[in-house]
Write an enzyme that holds these catalytic residues in place. Sequence first.
Site, PDB file in Angstrom:
ATOM      1  N   LYS A   1      40.914  41.399  71.648  1.00  0.00           N
ATOM      2  CA  LYS A   1      42.243  41.728  72.126  1.00  0.00           C
ATOM      3  C   LYS A   1      42.252  43.062  72.863  1.00  0.00           C
ATOM      4  CE  LYS A   1      43.822  39.934  67.706  1.00  0.00           C
ATOM      5  NZ  LYS A   1      44.325  40.373  66.399  1.00  0.00           N
ATOM      6  N   GLY A   2      41.172  43.813  72.697  1.00  0.00           N
ATOM      7  CA  GLY A   2      41.138  45.206  73.166  1.00  0.00           C
ATOM      8  C   GLY A   2      41.385  45.397  74.649  1.00  0.00           C
TER       9      GLY A   2
ATOM     10  N   GLU B   1      36.217  44.868  79.755  1.00  0.00           N
ATOM     11  CA  GLU B   1      36.076  45.232  78.343  1.00  0.00           C
ATOM     12  C   GLU B   1      36.692  46.607  78.086  1.00  0.00           C
ATOM     13  OE1 GLU B   1      35.996  44.570  75.395  1.00  0.00           O
ATOM     14  OE2 GLU B   1      33.996  44.073  74.665  1.00  0.00           O
ATOM     15  N   ASP B   2      37.150  46.818  76.859  1.00  0.00           N
ATOM     16  CA  ASP B   2      37.749  48.116  76.527  1.00  0.00           C
ATOM     17  C   ASP B   2      36.696  49.190  76.282  1.00  0.00           C
ATOM     18  OD1 ASP B   2      36.857  46.868  74.197  1.00  0.00           O
ATOM     19  OD2 ASP B   2      38.671  47.229  73.028  1.00  0.00           O
TER      20      ASP B   2
ATOM     21  N   ASP C   1      29.961  50.106  72.888  1.00  0.00           N
ATOM     22  CA  ASP C   1      29.424  51.010  71.867  1.00  0.00           C
ATOM     23  C   ASP C   1      27.906  50.820  71.796  1.00  0.00           C
ATOM     24  OD1 ASP C   1      28.972  52.623  69.709  1.00  0.00           O
ATOM     25  OD2 ASP C   1      30.429  51.698  68.382  1.00  0.00           O
TER      26      ASP C   1
ATOM     27  N   LYS D   1      30.343  54.606  75.114  1.00  0.00           N
ATOM     28  CA  LYS D   1      29.811  55.622  74.184  1.00  0.00           C
ATOM     29  C   LYS D   1      28.326  55.839  74.458  1.00  0.00           C
ATOM     30  CE  LYS D   1      32.969  55.019  70.286  1.00  0.00           C
ATOM     31  NZ  LYS D   1      33.054  54.709  68.841  1.00  0.00           N
TER      32      LYS D   1
ATOM     33  N   PHE E   1      35.480  57.878  66.979  1.00  0.00           N
ATOM     34  CA  PHE E   1      36.257  56.642  66.897  1.00  0.00           C
ATOM     35  C   PHE E   1      37.580  56.850  67.609  1.00  0.00           C
ATOM     36  CE2 PHE E   1      38.644  53.072  65.312  1.00  0.00           C
ATOM     37  CZ  PHE E   1      37.693  52.070  65.328  1.00  0.00           C
ATOM     38  N   VAL E   2      37.801  56.039  68.632  1.00  0.00           N
ATOM     39  CA  VAL E   2      39.017  56.195  69.419  1.00  0.00           C
ATOM     40  C   VAL E   2      39.967  55.015  69.221  1.00  0.00           C
ATOM     41  CG1 VAL E   2      38.059  57.726  71.183  1.00  0.00           C
ATOM     42  CG2 VAL E   2      37.826  55.244  71.465  1.00  0.00           C
TER      43      VAL E   2
ATOM     44  N   ASP F   1      42.124  49.434  68.542  1.00  0.00           N
ATOM     45  CA  ASP F   1      42.801  49.491  67.255  1.00  0.00           C
ATOM     46  C   ASP F   1      41.969  50.122  66.157  1.00  0.00           C
ATOM     47  OD1 ASP F   1      40.952  47.208  67.198  1.00  0.00           O
ATOM     48  OD2 ASP F   1      41.836  46.798  65.234  1.00  0.00           O
TER      49      ASP F   1
HETATM   50  P1  XMP Z   1      29.216  46.836  70.508  1.00  0.00           P
HETATM   51  O1  XMP Z   1      28.564  45.491  70.372  1.00  0.00           O
HETATM   52  O2  XMP Z   1      29.134  47.415  71.900  1.00  0.00           O
HETATM   53  O3  XMP Z   1      30.719  46.555  70.142  1.00  0.00           O
HETATM   54  O4  XMP Z   1      28.737  47.812  69.472  1.00  0.00           O
HETATM   55  C1  XMP Z   1      31.781  47.080  70.821  1.00  0.00           C
HETATM   56  C2  XMP Z   1      33.014  46.744  70.028  1.00  0.00           C
HETATM   57  O5  XMP Z   1      33.113  47.630  68.903  1.00  0.00           O
HETATM   58  C3  XMP Z   1      34.432  48.074  68.735  1.00  0.00           C
HETATM   59  N1  XMP Z   1      34.457  49.557  68.841  1.00  0.00           N
HETATM   60  C4  XMP Z   1      35.552  50.329  68.741  1.00  0.00           C
HETATM   61  N2  XMP Z   1      36.850  50.015  68.538  1.00  0.00           N
HETATM   62  N3  XMP Z   1      37.418  52.314  68.609  1.00  0.00           N
HETATM   63  C5  XMP Z   1      37.783  51.023  68.470  1.00  0.00           C
HETATM   64  O6  XMP Z   1      38.952  50.769  68.299  1.00  0.00           O
HETATM   65  C6  XMP Z   1      36.140  52.718  68.825  1.00  0.00           C
HETATM   66  O7  XMP Z   1      35.876  53.915  68.941  1.00  0.00           O
HETATM   67  C7  XMP Z   1      35.154  51.659  68.886  1.00  0.00           C
HETATM   68  N4  XMP Z   1      33.814  51.679  69.080  1.00  0.00           N
HETATM   69  C8  XMP Z   1      33.419  50.359  69.045  1.00  0.00           C
HETATM   70  C9  XMP Z   1      35.241  47.381  69.800  1.00  0.00           C
HETATM   71  O8  XMP Z   1      35.852  46.242  69.230  1.00  0.00           O
HETATM   72  C10 XMP Z   1      34.242  46.960  70.851  1.00  0.00           C
HETATM   73  O9  XMP Z   1      34.620  45.785  71.544  1.00  0.00           O
HETATM   74 MG    MG Z   2      38.283  46.045  67.974  1.00  0.00          MG
END
Ligand code: XMP
Ligand code: MG
Length: 184
Positions: free
Chosen positions: A47-48, A103-104, A107, A135, A156-157, A163
């Site tokens: 949903k991000g 994508e939002d 990570d 990141k 963590f954002v 969310d």
């Molecule tokens: P990967 O596979 O790249 O996953 O490790 C990325 C997903 O991890 C979640 N994610 C976050 N969600 N704040 C969030 O709200 C953050 O700082 C954060 N870091 C990772 C997110 O769902 C993303 O699609």
């Molecule tokens: Mg998420």
Amino acid sequence: MDVDHLPTEISSVLLTEEQIQERLEQIATEVDADYQGRDLLLVGILKGATLVMADFVRHLKSHVQMDWMAVSSYGSGTQSSGVVRILKDLDADISGRHVLVVEDILDTGLTLSWLVRNLSTRGAASVEVFTLLRKPEAVKMPVSPRYVGFDIPEVFVVGYGLDYAERYRNLRQIAVLDPRVYGG
Ligand code: XMP
Ligand code: MG
């Protein structure tokens, strides 16, 4: 929702509304130029990416189509394993299409690298990635996004679609969640 309403849970604002919109406009200009004369399908990851998509498409000058996918990564605890399950697949057949995944946040990059491989096997003409945030860990991943909004620190954002336990998605800004909220 505005950060002014959550003073105790948010430790700082990382990106303001103005910074986000200005960057989206710059990337929209690049995407308009890069895909000129081509039929582009934007694939948002639920949903991000809903808020990024909604604002981004309105900055574009070209006609695009939108589709959505929902995925979940299997893993132990907070660690992503890279094994991904599709919860909602695309409605569209992407063979021969130019696909840009929206994508939002990137990570570890495990989810997205799986997704790009999966979409590539469906005969798309091209598969590229636009992530609003990246990141540091993601820099080491094999699949690199063509468009990156902002490189951010390892924090963590929340906000602007992101969310914590389904909260804060409707925050206008991107903010750093106070580690005390999640016991960090
Ligand atoms: P990967 O596979 O790249 O996953 O490790 C990325 C997903 O991890 C979640 N994610 C976050 N969600 N704040 C969030 O709200 C953050 O700082 C954060 N870091 C990772 C997110 O769902 C993303 O699609
Ligand atoms: Mg998420």
